[in-house]
Design a protein around this motif. Structure first.
Motif, PDB file in Angstrom:
ATOM      1  N   HIS A  16       7.037 -99.350  49.777  1.00 44.60           N
ATOM      2  CA  HIS A  16       6.043 -99.296  50.852  1.00 44.60           C
ATOM      3  C   HIS A  16       5.686-100.669  51.403  1.00 44.60           C
ATOM      4  N   GLY A  17       6.312-101.716  50.865  1.00 43.74           N
ATOM      5  CA  GLY A  17       6.012-103.059  51.352  1.00 43.74           C
ATOM      6  C   GLY A  17       4.589-103.492  51.073  1.00 43.74           C
ATOM      7  N   ALA A  18       3.991-102.940  50.024  1.00 36.75           N
ATOM      8  CA  ALA A  18       2.595-103.246  49.706  1.00 36.75           C
ATOM      9  C   ALA A  18       2.471-104.511  48.868  1.00 36.75           C
ATOM     10  N   ALA A  19       1.338-105.157  48.984  1.00 40.75           N
ATOM     11  CA  ALA A  19       0.999-106.280  48.119  1.00 40.75           C
ATOM     12  C   ALA A  19       0.141-105.756  46.971  1.00 40.75           C
TER      13      ALA A  19
ATOM     14  N   TYR B  18      -8.583 -93.665  36.315  1.00 43.50           N
ATOM     15  CA  TYR B  18      -8.175 -94.636  37.326  1.00 43.50           C
ATOM     16  C   TYR B  18      -6.747 -94.341  37.766  1.00 43.50           C
ATOM     17  N   SER B  19      -6.449 -94.721  39.011  1.00 48.03           N
ATOM     18  CA  SER B  19      -5.117 -94.527  39.565  1.00 48.03           C
ATOM     19  C   SER B  19      -4.802 -95.655  40.528  1.00 48.03           C
ATOM     20  N   CYS B  20      -3.521 -95.919  40.734  1.00 46.55           N
ATOM     21  CA  CYS B  20      -3.107 -96.823  41.797  1.00 46.55           C
ATOM     22  C   CYS B  20      -3.180 -96.078  43.127  1.00 46.55           C
ATOM     23  N   VAL B  21      -3.794 -96.672  44.110  1.00 46.42           N
ATOM     24  CA  VAL B  21      -3.821 -96.122  45.465  1.00 46.42           C
ATOM     25  C   VAL B  21      -3.540 -97.255  46.445  1.00 46.42           C
ATOM     26  N   MET B  22      -3.111 -96.882  47.639  1.00 45.92           N
ATOM     27  CA  MET B  22      -2.730 -97.869  48.648  1.00 45.92           C
ATOM     28  C   MET B  22      -3.694 -97.825  49.828  1.00 45.92           C
ATOM     29  N   VAL B  23      -4.151 -98.994  50.251  1.00 52.04           N
ATOM     30  CA  VAL B  23      -5.041 -99.128  51.406  1.00 52.04           C
ATOM     31  C   VAL B  23      -4.436-100.156  52.357  1.00 52.04           C
ATOM     32  N   ALA B  24      -5.082-100.357  53.492  1.00 50.27           N
ATOM     33  CA  ALA B  24      -4.667-101.405  54.430  1.00 50.27           C
ATOM     34  C   ALA B  24      -5.816-102.396  54.575  1.00 50.27           C
ATOM     35  N   GLU B  25      -5.498-103.655  54.356  1.00 53.05           N
ATOM     36  CA  GLU B  25      -6.495-104.712  54.518  1.00 53.05           C
ATOM     37  C   GLU B  25      -5.825-105.948  55.116  1.00 53.05           C
ATOM     38  N   GLY B  26      -6.467-106.511  56.118  1.00 52.81           N
ATOM     39  CA  GLY B  26      -5.930-107.721  56.736  1.00 52.81           C
ATOM     40  C   GLY B  26      -4.544-107.540  57.314  1.00 52.81           C
TER      41      GLY B  26
ATOM     42  N   ARG C 177      -2.113-105.630  56.195  1.00 51.34           N
ATOM     43  CA  ARG C 177      -1.054-105.348  55.230  1.00 51.34           C
ATOM     44  C   ARG C 177      -1.484-104.228  54.286  1.00 51.34           C
ATOM     45  N   ARG C 178      -0.507-103.587  53.689  1.00 54.89           N
ATOM     46  CA  ARG C 178      -0.777-102.566  52.681  1.00 54.89           C
ATOM     47  C   ARG C 178      -1.036-103.234  51.336  1.00 54.89           C
ATOM     48  N   VAL C 179      -2.028-102.721  50.621  1.00 55.79           N
ATOM     49  CA  VAL C 179      -2.426-103.310  49.341  1.00 55.79           C
ATOM     50  C   VAL C 179      -2.621-102.190  48.320  1.00 55.79           C
TER      51      VAL C 179
END
Length: 311
Positions: free
Chosen positions: A18-21, A141-149, A151-153
């Motif tokens: 996903h190209g996430a950081a 707890y789980s890993c989830v992806m958001v968008a900040e600045g 980019r995907r994080v």
């Protein structure tokens, strides 16, 4: 309600596909808080294994803290095993002298707890990955992806959302806030909908269904095509106004009317499975164009969800 799911916990796959950081600071704060306060966080084994992998750990401190956590958990389980084995031996001796309801109950409870603690200890020490290592429940707890600045994080978040501004007591008062109903997004969730969106990648999900005999059954639903589900979520960054409790990242999965096969199996809601090409539009919402967000829901993926009774 999506009461449980097997969700992607390996941050490296989010980064690669996903190209996430990696939101490294959030992971460090989470484990630092555990290290300082011994907070009882429920963390999936798959998340821990990815972060602690010596070949790719994002921070050596994380690896050491996870090793410390594993050692501490093993010690707790070993103490539990010893206590329950002692209890079982006492119950067996009591039953040899005279059969009583208390001794029978002690034997049953001790045997159950020994089996559970033994399995958890094996899982803790196991290096071979299993699907259940990524399973989450409300409060996990789980890993989830958001968008900040721009980019995907990827962040670690609790699967039970506490919106900013709500008191911590809401966790007990409203225990169902791990799901957000579509028809309540502009009500209870209005401060998050259109502002704080996330995606959780899921392989399979579980629902409680009442059987014809009135007993509860847990059904596991999996897309027939085997593809991943990109679950639309809301999230919050909660801070304690008094400054006495640690910051909390938490999220809720959005649910809608059930898919036909889910309804036929006896459940009344289904998580919203976004199309891959809609992920960016969901993660970067325009709060002035809520109809566009509802359109993403209506244009979601509709795989056939096969089900079976969960073990």
């Amino acid at each position: 309600m999506c009461y449980s799911a097997q969700a992607l916990q390996d941050y490296r796959i989010y980064v690669r596909t996903h190209g996430a950081a990696l939101g490294l600071d959030a992971f460090i704060r989470l484990f630092w808080d555990w290290r300082q306060n011994r907070t009882g966080y429920r963390l999936p084994k798959a998340m821990l294994d990815a972060l602690a992998d010596p070949a790719s750990t994002p921070d050596p401190r994380l690896r050491q803290w996870i090793q410390d956590w594993t050692t501490e958990q093993a010690n707790v389980l070993e103490q539990e095993l010893f206590a329950q084995m002692t209890r079982r031996v006492g119950a067996e001796r009591a039953l040899q002298a005279r059969v009583t309801k208390k001794a029978q109950q002690d034997l049953r409870i001790a045997s159950d707890k020994i089996a559970r603690a033994g399995q958890r200890l094996k899982d803790l020490r196991r290096s071979e990955p299993l699907p259940r290592d990524s399973r989450i429940f409300p409060g996990s707890y789980s890993c989830v992806m958001v968008a900040e600045g721009g980019r995907r994080v990827v962040y670690p978040m609790r699967y039970q959302c506490r919106p900013q501004g709500k008191p911590a007591a809401y966790d007990r008062k409203y225990p169902g806030t791990y799901n957000a109903r579509r028809d309540s997004l502009e009500g209870y969730w209005k401060d998050l909908f259109g502002h704080h969106h996330a995606v959780m990648q899921v392989d399979t999900f579980y629902e409680n269904v009442e059987a014809r005999d009135g007993r509860n059954r847990v059904l596991q639903f999996t897309p027939r095509d085997g593809g991943p589900m990109y679950v639309a979520c809301l999230w919050s960054r909660w801070t304690d106004p008094a400054g006495t409790q640690p910051d909390l990242l938490s999220f809720a999965a959005i649910t809608d009317e059930p898919e036909p096969e889910v309804a036929a199996a006896g459940h009344d809601r289904t998580i919203i499975n976004l199309k891959p090409e809609c992920i960016d539009a969901w993660l970067n919402p325009d709060p002035c164009d809520l109809p566009a967000l509802y359109a993403l829901f209506d244009d979601r993926q509709h795989p056939y969800y096969e089900h079976r009774e969960a073990a």
